[in-house]
Design a protein around this motif. Structure first.
Motif, PDB file in Angstrom:
ATOM      1  N   SER A 119      11.569  21.556 -32.177  1.00 39.30           N
ATOM      2  CA  SER A 119      10.888  22.612 -32.175  1.00 39.30           C
ATOM      3  C   SER A 119      10.003  22.924 -30.801  1.00 39.30           C
ATOM      4  N   ILE A 120      10.477  22.414 -29.777  1.00 34.99           N
ATOM      5  CA  ILE A 120       9.938  22.162 -28.648  1.00 34.99           C
ATOM      6  C   ILE A 120       9.776  23.734 -27.914  1.00 34.99           C
ATOM      7  N   ARG A 121      10.901  24.448 -28.061  1.00 34.59           N
ATOM      8  CA  ARG A 121      10.853  25.684 -27.537  1.00 34.59           C
ATOM      9  C   ARG A 121      11.552  26.611 -28.455  1.00 34.59           C
ATOM     10  N   ASP A 122      10.916  27.964 -28.420  1.00 34.98           N
ATOM     11  CA  ASP A 122      11.435  28.833 -29.487  1.00 34.98           C
ATOM     12  C   ASP A 122      12.896  28.873 -29.525  1.00 34.98           C
ATOM     13  N   THR A 232      -1.573  20.728 -23.917  1.00 32.40           N
ATOM     14  CA  THR A 232      -2.107  21.934 -24.721  1.00 32.40           C
ATOM     15  C   THR A 232      -0.563  22.714 -25.008  1.00 32.40           C
ATOM     16  N   PHE A 233       0.619  22.889 -24.038  1.00 29.31           N
ATOM     17  CA  PHE A 233       1.723  23.497 -24.450  1.00 29.31           C
ATOM     18  C   PHE A 233       2.523  22.845 -25.562  1.00 29.31           C
ATOM     19  N   CYS A 234       2.312  21.634 -26.102  1.00 29.35           N
ATOM     20  CA  CYS A 234       3.407  20.778 -26.692  1.00 29.35           C
ATOM     21  C   CYS A 234       3.072  20.705 -28.145  1.00 29.35           C
ATOM     22  N   GLY A 270      10.554   6.887 -26.047  1.00 29.11           N
ATOM     23  CA  GLY A 270       9.498   7.326 -26.578  1.00 29.11           C
ATOM     24  C   GLY A 270       8.982   8.479 -25.890  1.00 29.11           C
ATOM     25  N   GLN A 271       7.924   9.254 -26.617  1.00 26.90           N
ATOM     26  CA  GLN A 271       7.486  10.438 -25.931  1.00 26.90           C
ATOM     27  C   GLN A 271       6.693  10.056 -24.656  1.00 26.90           C
ATOM     28  N   ASN A 272       6.109   8.671 -24.584  1.00 23.77           N
ATOM     29  CA  ASN A 272       5.432   8.161 -23.234  1.00 23.77           C
ATOM     30  C   ASN A 272       5.276   6.732 -23.479  1.00 23.77           C
ATOM     31  N   LEU A 347       9.759  11.252 -14.345  1.00 24.90           N
ATOM     32  CA  LEU A 347       8.371  11.336 -14.164  1.00 24.90           C
ATOM     33  C   LEU A 347       7.942  12.793 -14.214  1.00 24.90           C
ATOM     34  N   PRO A 348       7.891  13.289 -15.679  1.00 23.60           N
ATOM     35  CA  PRO A 348       7.732  14.917 -15.562  1.00 23.60           C
ATOM     36  C   PRO A 348       6.256  15.212 -14.669  1.00 23.60           C
ATOM     37  N   ALA A 349       6.319  16.493 -13.951  1.00 21.97           N
ATOM     38  CA  ALA A 349       5.215  16.745 -13.155  1.00 21.97           C
ATOM     39  C   ALA A 349       4.636  17.793 -14.135  1.00 21.97           C
ATOM     40  N   GLN A 350       5.281  18.774 -14.804  1.00 26.12           N
ATOM     41  CA  GLN A 350       4.967  20.062 -15.482  1.00 26.12           C
ATOM     42  C   GLN A 350       4.676  21.268 -14.454  1.00 26.12           C
ATOM     43  N   SER A 351       3.604  20.756 -13.399  1.00 25.22           N
ATOM     44  CA  SER A 351       3.214  21.750 -12.546  1.00 25.22           C
ATOM     45  C   SER A 351       2.761  21.037 -11.281  1.00 25.22           C
ATOM     46  N   ASN A 361      -4.008  20.248 -19.954  1.00 25.20           N
ATOM     47  CA  ASN A 361      -4.666  18.901 -20.466  1.00 25.20           C
ATOM     48  C   ASN A 361      -3.782  17.577 -19.986  1.00 25.20           C
ATOM     49  N   ARG A 362      -2.868  17.769 -18.839  1.00 21.07           N
ATOM     50  CA  ARG A 362      -2.419  16.594 -18.281  1.00 21.07           C
ATOM     51  C   ARG A 362      -3.719  15.832 -17.490  1.00 21.07           C
ATOM     52  N   GLN A 363      -3.374  14.714 -17.589  1.00 19.86           N
ATOM     53  CA  GLN A 363      -4.705  14.008 -17.214  1.00 19.86           C
ATOM     54  C   GLN A 363      -4.446  13.316 -15.906  1.00 19.86           C
ATOM     55  N   GLN A 387      12.374  14.897 -12.697  1.00 14.87           N
ATOM     56  CA  GLN A 387      11.336  15.843 -13.396  1.00 14.87           C
ATOM     57  C   GLN A 387      11.550  16.723 -14.371  1.00 14.87           C
ATOM     58  N   ASP A 388      10.538  16.990 -15.208  1.00 18.16           N
ATOM     59  CA  ASP A 388      10.158  18.167 -16.010  1.00 18.16           C
ATOM     60  C   ASP A 388       9.298  19.121 -15.207  1.00 18.16           C
ATOM     61  N   ILE A 389       9.463  20.656 -15.248  1.00 21.21           N
ATOM     62  CA  ILE A 389       8.618  21.271 -14.732  1.00 21.21           C
ATOM     63  C   ILE A 389       8.566  22.487 -15.676  1.00 21.21           C
ATOM     64  N   MET A 418      14.104  22.079 -15.988  1.00 17.66           N
ATOM     65  CA  MET A 418      13.186  23.040 -15.702  1.00 17.66           C
ATOM     66  C   MET A 418      13.155  24.088 -16.860  1.00 17.66           C
ATOM     67  N   PHE A 419      12.073  24.314 -17.363  1.00 12.51           N
ATOM     68  CA  PHE A 419      11.766  25.576 -18.403  1.00 12.51           C
ATOM     69  C   PHE A 419      10.931  26.533 -18.252  1.00 12.51           C
ATOM     70  N   MET A 420      10.965  27.680 -18.984  1.00 15.49           N
ATOM     71  CA  MET A 420      10.114  28.687 -18.793  1.00 15.49           C
ATOM     72  C   MET A 420       8.982  28.402 -20.045  1.00 15.49           C
ATOM     73  N   TYR A 421       7.974  28.594 -19.648  1.00 17.70           N
ATOM     74  CA  TYR A 421       6.963  28.196 -21.000  1.00 17.70           C
ATOM     75  C   TYR A 421       7.182  29.131 -22.174  1.00 17.70           C
ATOM     76  N   SER A 422       7.206  28.282 -23.265  1.00 18.69           N
ATOM     77  CA  SER A 422       7.642  29.066 -24.488  1.00 18.69           C
ATOM     78  C   SER A 422       6.238  28.610 -25.561  1.00 18.69           C
ATOM     79  N   GLU A 423       5.588  29.553 -25.787  1.00 15.14           N
ATOM     80  CA  GLU A 423       4.193  29.192 -26.600  1.00 15.14           C
ATOM     81  C   GLU A 423       4.524  28.776 -27.843  1.00 15.14           C
TER      82      GLU A 423
HETATM   83  N1  SAM Z   1       6.731  13.471 -23.908  1.00 13.71           N
HETATM   84  C1  SAM Z   1       7.238  14.017 -22.796  1.00 13.71           C
HETATM   85  C2  SAM Z   1       6.256  14.374 -21.623  1.00 13.71           C
HETATM   86  O1  SAM Z   1       5.103  14.649 -22.230  1.00 13.71           O
HETATM   87  O2  SAM Z   1       6.628  14.316 -20.505  1.00 13.71           O
HETATM   88  C3  SAM Z   1       8.393  14.827 -23.120  1.00 13.71           C
HETATM   89  C4  SAM Z   1       7.963  16.094 -23.953  1.00 13.71           C
HETATM   90  S1  SAM Z   1       9.075  17.463 -24.346  1.00 13.71           S
HETATM   91  C5  SAM Z   1      10.221  16.537 -25.343  1.00 13.71           C
HETATM   92  C6  SAM Z   1      10.346  17.482 -22.877  1.00 13.71           C
HETATM   93  C7  SAM Z   1       9.633  18.557 -22.057  1.00 13.71           C
HETATM   94  O3  SAM Z   1       9.837  19.846 -22.592  1.00 13.71           O
HETATM   95  C8  SAM Z   1       8.410  18.271 -21.445  1.00 13.71           C
HETATM   96  O4  SAM Z   1       8.248  17.437 -20.537  1.00 13.71           O
HETATM   97  C9  SAM Z   1       8.251  19.812 -21.201  1.00 13.71           C
HETATM   98  O5  SAM Z   1       8.482  19.849 -19.683  1.00 13.71           O
HETATM   99  C10 SAM Z   1       8.970  20.770 -21.940  1.00 13.71           C
HETATM  100  N2  SAM Z   1       8.089  21.328 -22.644  1.00 13.71           N
HETATM  101  C11 SAM Z   1       7.442  20.902 -23.844  1.00 13.71           C
HETATM  102  N3  SAM Z   1       6.817  21.906 -24.492  1.00 13.71           N
HETATM  103  C12 SAM Z   1       7.091  23.287 -23.904  1.00 13.71           C
HETATM  104  C13 SAM Z   1       6.864  24.465 -24.030  1.00 13.71           C
HETATM  105  N4  SAM Z   1       5.865  24.734 -25.108  1.00 13.71           N
HETATM  106  N5  SAM Z   1       7.528  25.229 -23.251  1.00 13.71           N
HETATM  107  C14 SAM Z   1       8.341  24.994 -22.568  1.00 13.71           C
HETATM  108  N6  SAM Z   1       8.539  23.956 -22.137  1.00 13.71           N
HETATM  109  C15 SAM Z   1       7.991  22.836 -22.889  1.00 13.71           C
END
Ligand code: SAM
Length: 530
Positions: A119-122, A232-234, A270-272, A347-351, A361-363, A387-389, A418-423
């Motif tokens: 379900s991570i992205r649409d 908050t995106f996840c 694991g997720q983390n 090591l996902p940075a996200q931004s 809400n990345r700490q 990375q993940d961004i 790398m991903f486009m944000y998907s609400e």
């Molecule tokens: N738990 C890991 C973390 O927090 O880094 C990985 C979570 S997820 C399975 C893998 C990646 O999908 C995330 O690191 C993020 O970059 C991306 N992702 C998660 N939610 C997303 C969203 N709503 N839109 C776009 N990308 C998303």
């Protein structure tokens, strides 16, 4: 020697120029054993096309020997999404092997079809919907066939699938797989079956998973389930529940078992993972109530890594995913201390913008992320980092985007996802923030970070040219049946002529050339690890 260096420089320069030009209109393949098992195919018009080779591949038991004699029924199982889902499908296949099911690659002959969903992205959800339509078409020819949805889409879409659209017989959430035998009985008796209850302590530690769809060389070992981070995106905390860790004894038993079966590399999943904490069972958030004895005997991630490395010194160990906020210096020291823990961190940075990180809400801040990178480079100078961004998160401005590009320039990641944000419905971002960055801008920013990553990847692979590296052979190269494909400790793909080597061998390879995604070399000898 001098001529060779000039030649490498020319090839490197040509690679960069040609890649930058083609990136605009060709699909880009940025895979390096992708942690989510996607080939990141980033297209000018769309964010990402899931690699059909692995996404939704029908998963069959890895070694024919694992097919249980006497099992009459046929299970067709497909998995989408992250490594966790692939690992879960192995647990499901183990449970169903006890119920008389062997796996099949042939949809038409299946008695039971299961789709493990993401379900991570649409886009991932849309892909699953298309597959369900296909299963229902086959069901018309084979009405005895039953269809079940597993995993992350289960909770949110159970009513829709079962009652409104009536396209499945069974819906099972990620913590309910042990209930499958009961649910199957319900289905056989003609009732719809559903269990999406999330658990406080289920880790499937007592299930010895069969292995699906690999080459018998690398395997995933799940060490935590769920996530407490609340980025908050996840959607993960809502689909997979709160974080809990698995008993280290059962982890080591699984690793020992894999060694006996001939496996050479494991990825602790694991997720983390850095947040791993075993204190006798239960949710991580309840650790605050743990007794003194539970605290004194607790095992954290650095300790688990060391236990695993010592239990099987010939086994390569990887882990995924690390969250910057939880990665401790202890983990880095453990990596530096044991040669069999691979020098590679996802090591996902996200931004790269502190303001956006706060909205997510990345700490950690941008500066704290840099400090962590500096620490990694100091303690493990030879460490690959990926990375993940996410581009275009709510309120992201051009200045925030430039911060992400400059963060990438600082780290020069080996590769990235790398991903486009998907609400996602129900997430804190969906509830509190507007998805206000227009799709065209998200796409343009994605292309810019993909382009930059490509340049950094080419820079990193170039650094390996001329070196001799240990490569674990995984499979035949998809480009030539005369070559092997394997990975270095840094998780970089290397290809070379087969000679007398075989799948599963650790081989020393002299790297002679590279692309931005892989190394090309010549095998010299077996490594000491062999
Ligand atoms: N738990 C890991 C973390 O927090 O880094 C990985 C979570 S997820 C399975 C893998 C990646 O999908 C995330 O690191 C993020 O970059 C991306 N992702 C998660 N939610 C997303 C969203 N709503 N839109 C776009 N990308 C998303």
């Amino acid at each position: 020697m001098y001529k060779k260096e000039i030649c490498h420089f020319v090839i490197f320069f040509f690679n960069i120029v040609s890649l930058r030009l083609t990136a605009k209109w060709q699909a880009l393949y940025l895979t390096r054993n992708d942690p989510y098992r996607y080939t990141r195919t980033i297209n000018f018009m769309e964010e990402k096309v899931i690699d059909e080779k692995r996404q939704g591949e029908s998963l069959v038991l890895e070694q024919k020997l694992e097919q249980k004699n006497g099992n009459q029924r046929k299970l067709f199982i497909e998995s989408y999404g992250c490594q966790m889902n692939f690992s879960d499908s192995e647990i499901v296949a183990s449970i169903l092997a006890e119920q008389g099911y062997n796996t099949t690659e042939n949809l038409e002959e299946a008695d039971l079809v299961l789709i493990n969903t993401c379900s991570i992205r649409d886009k991932a959800e849309q892909t699953v919907r298309k597959r369900l339509e296909k299963y229902n078409a086959v069901k018309k020819i084979n009405p005895k066939m039953k269809v079940g949805v597993l995993g992350c889409m289960a909770e949110r879409l159970k009513r829709k699938f079962l009652e409104e659209e009536k396209i499945v017989d069974m819906v099972v959430g990620p913590d309910a797989y042990k209930d499958l035998p009961n649910l199957l009985k319900e289905v056989e008796e003609g009732r719809d079956a559903v269990n999406v209850i999330l658990s406080k302590d289920e880790t499937y530690g007592d299930i010895s998973p069969v292995r699906l769809g690999g080459h018998g060389v690398t395997a995933f070992v799940s060490i935590t389930r769920g996530c407490d981070n609340m980025c908050t995106f996840c959607v993960v905390p809502f689909t997979r529940g709160r974080e809990r860790s698995r008993d280290p004894k059962s982890i080591i038993n699984e690793v020992n078992d894999l060694v006996e079966k001939g496996y050479k590399e494991i990825t602790l999943l694991g997720q983390n993972v850095d947040s791993y904490l075993w204190y006798g069972g239960g949710l991580k958030k309840d650790y605050k109530n743990a007794s003194e004895i539970q605290r004194a005997t607790a095992t954290n991630f650095a300790q688990l890594l060391e236990m695993t490395a010592e239990a099987q010194p010939g086994m390569r160990i990887r882990f995924s995913t690390s969250n910057p906020q939880d990665m401790t210096e202890d983990v880095l020291h453990s990596m530096a201390k044991y040669g069999n823990i691979c020098n590679y961190i996802h090591l996902p940075a996200q931004s790269g913008s502190t303001r956006i990180l706060k909205e997510m809400n990345r700490q950690y801040t941008r500066e704290e992320y840099f400090e962590l990178i500096d620490r990694v480079r100091k303690i493990i100078p030879d460490c690959a980092i990926s990375q993940d961004i996410i581009t275009g998160f709510s309120t992201e401005t051009e200045a925030d985007h430039l911060d992400t590009l400059s963060l990438m320039n600082y780290v020069k990641y080996d590769f990235g996802f790398m991903f486009m944000y998907s609400e996602r419905p129900g997430t804190p971002a969906a509830r509190k923030l507007d998805d206000d960055v227009p799709a065209e801008i998200k796409k343009r920013r994605l292309i810019e970070i993909v382009d930059l990553q490509r340049v950094h990847s080419a820079y990193r692979t170039q650094q390996f040219v001329g070196k001799t590296l240990e490569v674990l052979i995984e499979k035949e190269s998809h480009k030539s049946n005369e070559q092997w494909s394997g990975r270095t400790q840094h998780n970089t793909v290397a290809v070379f002529n087969k000679e007398h080597f075989k799948v599963g061998d650790f081989v020393m390879v002299k790297i002679e050339d590279c692309t931005s995604a892989s190394l090309i070399g010549e095998a010299i000898d077996y490594s000491e690890n062999n």
